[in-house]
Design a protein around this motif. Structure first.
Motif, PDB file in Angstrom:
ATOM      1  N   VAL A 146       0.869  -1.181   0.000  1.00 11.90           N
ATOM      2  CA  VAL A 146       0.000   0.000   0.000  1.00 11.90           C
ATOM      3  C   VAL A 146       0.896   1.219   0.000  1.00 11.90           C
ATOM      4  O   VAL A 146       1.596   1.474   0.962  1.00 11.90           O
ATOM      5  CB  VAL A 146      -0.906   0.018   1.248  1.00 11.90           C
ATOM      6  N   ALA A 147       0.927   1.941  -1.086  1.00 13.20           N
ATOM      7  CA  ALA A 147       1.808   3.117  -1.185  1.00 13.20           C
ATOM      8  C   ALA A 147       1.037   4.370  -0.796  1.00 13.20           C
ATOM      9  O   ALA A 147      -0.010   4.665  -1.339  1.00 13.20           O
ATOM     10  CB  ALA A 147       2.336   3.248  -2.609  1.00 13.20           C
ATOM     11  N   VAL A 151     -10.072   0.776   6.932  1.00 14.20           N
ATOM     12  CA  VAL A 151      -9.326   1.682   6.062  1.00 14.20           C
ATOM     13  C   VAL A 151     -10.056   3.017   5.980  1.00 14.20           C
ATOM     14  O   VAL A 151     -11.281   3.088   6.106  1.00 14.20           O
ATOM     15  CB  VAL A 151      -9.177   1.045   4.657  1.00 14.20           C
ATOM     16  N   CYS A 152      -9.297   4.091   5.789  1.00  7.22           N
ATOM     17  CA  CYS A 152      -9.889   5.426   5.664  1.00  7.22           C
ATOM     18  C   CYS A 152     -10.910   5.446   4.528  1.00  7.22           C
ATOM     19  O   CYS A 152     -10.583   5.108   3.391  1.00  7.22           O
ATOM     20  CB  CYS A 152      -8.793   6.457   5.398  1.00  7.22           C
ATOM     21  N   PRO A 153     -12.153   5.858   4.810  1.00  5.18           N
ATOM     22  CA  PRO A 153     -13.194   5.833   3.774  1.00  5.18           C
ATOM     23  C   PRO A 153     -13.385   7.163   3.052  1.00  5.18           C
ATOM     24  O   PRO A 153     -14.247   7.265   2.180  1.00  5.18           O
ATOM     25  CB  PRO A 153     -14.445   5.508   4.598  1.00  5.18           C
ATOM     26  N   TYR A 154     -12.593   8.184   3.405  1.00  6.35           N
ATOM     27  CA  TYR A 154     -12.864   9.525   2.907  1.00  6.35           C
ATOM     28  C   TYR A 154     -12.178   9.787   1.568  1.00  6.35           C
ATOM     29  O   TYR A 154     -11.047   9.366   1.337  1.00  6.35           O
ATOM     30  CB  TYR A 154     -12.411  10.577   3.924  1.00  6.35           C
ATOM     31  N   SER A 180      -3.824  12.011   4.720  1.00  2.00           N
ATOM     32  CA  SER A 180      -3.370  10.875   3.921  1.00  2.00           C
ATOM     33  C   SER A 180      -3.179   9.625   4.776  1.00  2.00           C
ATOM     34  O   SER A 180      -2.489   8.700   4.376  1.00  2.00           O
ATOM     35  CB  SER A 180      -2.053  11.229   3.212  1.00  2.00           C
ATOM     36  N   PHE A 181      -3.795   9.622   5.962  1.00  5.02           N
ATOM     37  CA  PHE A 181      -3.683   8.486   6.871  1.00  5.02           C
ATOM     38  C   PHE A 181      -4.387   7.275   6.264  1.00  5.02           C
ATOM     39  O   PHE A 181      -5.494   7.383   5.734  1.00  5.02           O
ATOM     40  CB  PHE A 181      -4.312   8.864   8.210  1.00  5.02           C
ATOM     41  N   PHE A 227     -10.154   7.504  10.719  1.00  2.00           N
ATOM     42  CA  PHE A 227     -10.013   8.429  11.846  1.00  2.00           C
ATOM     43  C   PHE A 227     -11.309   9.211  11.969  1.00  2.00           C
ATOM     44  O   PHE A 227     -12.034   9.405  10.988  1.00  2.00           O
ATOM     45  CB  PHE A 227      -8.816   9.370  11.664  1.00  2.00           C
ATOM     46  N   ASP A 228     -11.605   9.654  13.181  1.00  2.00           N
ATOM     47  CA  ASP A 228     -12.849  10.383  13.421  1.00  2.00           C
ATOM     48  C   ASP A 228     -12.675  11.891  13.339  1.00  2.00           C
ATOM     49  O   ASP A 228     -13.598  12.607  12.942  1.00  2.00           O
ATOM     50  CB  ASP A 228     -13.403  10.032  14.809  1.00  2.00           C
ATOM     51  N   ILE A 229     -11.519  12.384  13.785  1.00  2.00           N
ATOM     52  CA  ILE A 229     -11.250  13.827  13.803  1.00  2.00           C
ATOM     53  C   ILE A 229      -9.900  14.078  13.152  1.00  2.00           C
ATOM     54  O   ILE A 229      -8.951  13.304  13.352  1.00  2.00           O
ATOM     55  CB  ILE A 229     -11.253  14.378  15.247  1.00  2.00           C
ATOM     56  N   TRP A 230      -9.820  15.149  12.372  1.00  2.52           N
ATOM     57  CA  TRP A 230      -8.558  15.542  11.748  1.00  2.52           C
ATOM     58  C   TRP A 230      -8.213  16.962  12.207  1.00  2.52           C
ATOM     59  O   TRP A 230      -8.969  17.901  11.986  1.00  2.52           O
ATOM     60  CB  TRP A 230      -8.686  15.511  10.226  1.00  2.52           C
ATOM     61  N   GLN A 231      -7.057  17.093  12.878  1.00  6.04           N
ATOM     62  CA  GLN A 231      -6.511  18.408  13.242  1.00  6.04           C
ATOM     63  C   GLN A 231      -5.596  18.838  12.101  1.00  6.04           C
ATOM     64  O   GLN A 231      -4.583  18.203  11.834  1.00  6.04           O
ATOM     65  CB  GLN A 231      -5.728  18.319  14.553  1.00  6.04           C
ATOM     66  N   TYR A 232      -5.948  19.933  11.429  1.00  2.00           N
ATOM     67  CA  TYR A 232      -5.294  20.254  10.164  1.00  2.00           C
ATOM     68  C   TYR A 232      -4.503  21.560  10.181  1.00  2.00           C
ATOM     69  O   TYR A 232      -3.850  21.895   9.181  1.00  2.00           O
ATOM     70  CB  TYR A 232      -6.322  20.308   9.029  1.00  2.00           C
ATOM     71  N   GLY A 233      -4.527  22.318  11.261  1.00  2.00           N
ATOM     72  CA  GLY A 233      -3.749  23.555  11.250  1.00  2.00           C
ATOM     73  C   GLY A 233      -4.103  24.454  12.415  1.00  2.00           C
ATOM     74  O   GLY A 233      -4.854  24.075  13.322  1.00  2.00           O
TER      75      GLY A 233
END
Length: 453
Positions: A6-7, A228-231, A421-422, A426-432
């Motif tokens: 998985v790349a 696996v990440c579904p987004y 790109s995880f 995941f339920d929450i993403w902290q992005y900045g």
């Protein structure tokens, strides 16, 4: 059957303007950057992407030393931090303040001045601290002139490859780093998370059922028990205020922040009016040196006033546990402070490393013990009837935590990129970090992905 790989293509946005304000990205106009120059490709690509600009409209001045101010801005923005407003008359004072608060500045016996050149080793130290990198090879130093761990870490990750000096490879730790050199380094920082399949190890038994994630040159076995990440990355949208949303047939999103005493007194009514749906509030922390458990002085005020304003809340504990017993102790401390209060969001285990120059008690903690700390915390929370969660970044999720032991807990991902790109769900993403009305300075920005019913 050949092993399946998985790349992960973990590209960082390069549409940022650094150094002097760029007029327009495009054909490179610099008379002093020749196609035959070793740094030509790096400067050209960064310029055409709008990342860097020249000292004048027609000159890049590749051999001019890079100052601390320039290096700070380049490194912080490359790592995904937002642009910083000045806090003093110096244009880079906001970047200096951010780096100082986060402990990113290089150790020094004297005050570091923004307009002074920095050395190669100081540059290496800042990159390692900002990106949270660690060694991925236990090999001797390839450099004839240094065994400094910051230099070795950059070499491990392919960010700084050194210079040939006769038959020797040298780092030149005390030399200034030029604009050409730092352009090359920053180009590699932007590409650090691009990964490709590693050649198979002929001595490794073939496992037809095992999948791997390749991250920073390491093969990380996929944990099949974690979804696996579904987004769809293309469905993440950012509005004019920098707020990320997500909408698909399966998922919608909520806008959240996380706060602690560092945000000071918060006007939660203004925060609600700004559209914030939820807040994860720091309840407390363990001292990195003393090991003492400490309540965040703003916890009670924040949780009470956030709820009064109509904002849903969860809490996190900043862990420095070094045993499973301490992980459970931290959870009990949080439970005692909550006193049975209902939460809308989880109680989060947030373990982060401190720089080794501070002599933290967590220095040298094994990945096995770190995972045990997380499990002990989460199980104690779960037994009390609350939802636990684990917060971390790509490096710690992939290379440090044993995720096979964390399959029962949702993840909160910290990744300061344009898109996550995880590999896993995941339920929450902290992005900045960005400003939000009602809060002084910037605050961590989060998006929660919510399944539609």
């Amino acid at each position: 059957m050949k092993r399946k790989i998985v790349a992960l293509l973990l590209l960082m946005s390069m549409a940022l303007s650094l150094w002097a304000p760029a007029t327009a990205a495009g054909t490179m106009p610099f008379s002093d950057v020749k196609p035959t120059s070793w740094y030509y490709t790096y400067v050209k690509e960064l310029y055409e992407a709008g990342v860097i600009n020249g000292m004048t409209d027609t000159t890049f001045c590749p051999q001019t030393p890079s100052t601390l101010a320039h290096a700070l801005k380049l490194i912080l923005l490359a790592a995904g931090y937002p642009e910083q407003s000045p806090t003093t008359p110096h244009w880079a004072s906001g970047y200096y303040r951010l780096a100082s608060e986060k402990g990113f500045l290089p150790a020094s016996d004297k005050q570091l001045l923004l307009d002074e050149p920095i050395t190669r080793l100081q540059m290496a130290e800042m990159i390692v601290k900002v990106l949270g990198l660690s060694r991925i090879r236990q090999t001797p130093s390839p450099f004839a002139d240094t065994s400094d761990p910051y230099a070795l870490i950059l070499h491990d990750h392919g960010i700084f490859k050194g210079s040939d000096q006769g038959a020797l490879l040298v780092f030149k730790p005390n030399d200034s780093i030029t604009r050409a050199e730092i352009s090359t380094v920053i180009w590699r920082v932007y590409h650090i998370e691009e990964v490709s399949p590693a050649p198979p190890d002929p001595g490794e038994p073939e496992d037809p059922d095992q999948e791997y994630i390749l991250f920073w040159g390491q093969k990380v076995p996929v944990v099949k028990e974690i979804p696996v990440c579904p987004y769809d990355p293309d469905l993440f949208r950012k509005n004019e205020n920098g707020v990320v949303t997500y909408e698909s047939k399966q998922y919608t999103s909520q806008f959240g922040i996380d706060v602690s005493r560092y945000q000071g007194n918060i006007d939660w009514k203004q925060v609600k009016q700004a559209g914030v749906d939820f807040a994860i509030i720091r309840l407390g922390y363990r001292g990195y040196g003393s090991g003492a458990l400490v309540m965040d002085p703003y916890f009670e005020k924040n949780i009470t006033e956030a709820r009064q304003a109509g904002i849903k809340v969860g809490v996190y504990f900043f862990s420095q546990a070094i045993t499973a017993e301490e992980g459970a102790e931290e959870a009990r401390y949080a439970l005692d402070a909550l006193k049975g209060r209902k939460l809308d969001y989880p109680i989060v285990f947030d373990w982060e490393p401190y720089d080794s120059s501070l002599n933290p008690r967590t220095e040298g903690l094994s990945d096995e013990i770190l995972t045990q700390c997380a499990v002990a915390f989460c199980e104690t929370v779960k037994e009390a009837g609350y939802q636990p969660m684990v917060y971390s970044n790509l490096s710690y999720f992939y290379l440090h935590f044993d995720l096979s032991k964390l399959t029962e807990y949702p993840f909160w991902l910290a990744q300061y990129n344009e898109k996550p790109s995880f590999y896993y769900h995941f339920d929450i993403w902290q992005y900045g970090e960005l400003p939000v009305p009602g809060i002084q300075g910037n605050v961590d920005m989060n998006v929660q992905l919510v399944a539609k019913k």
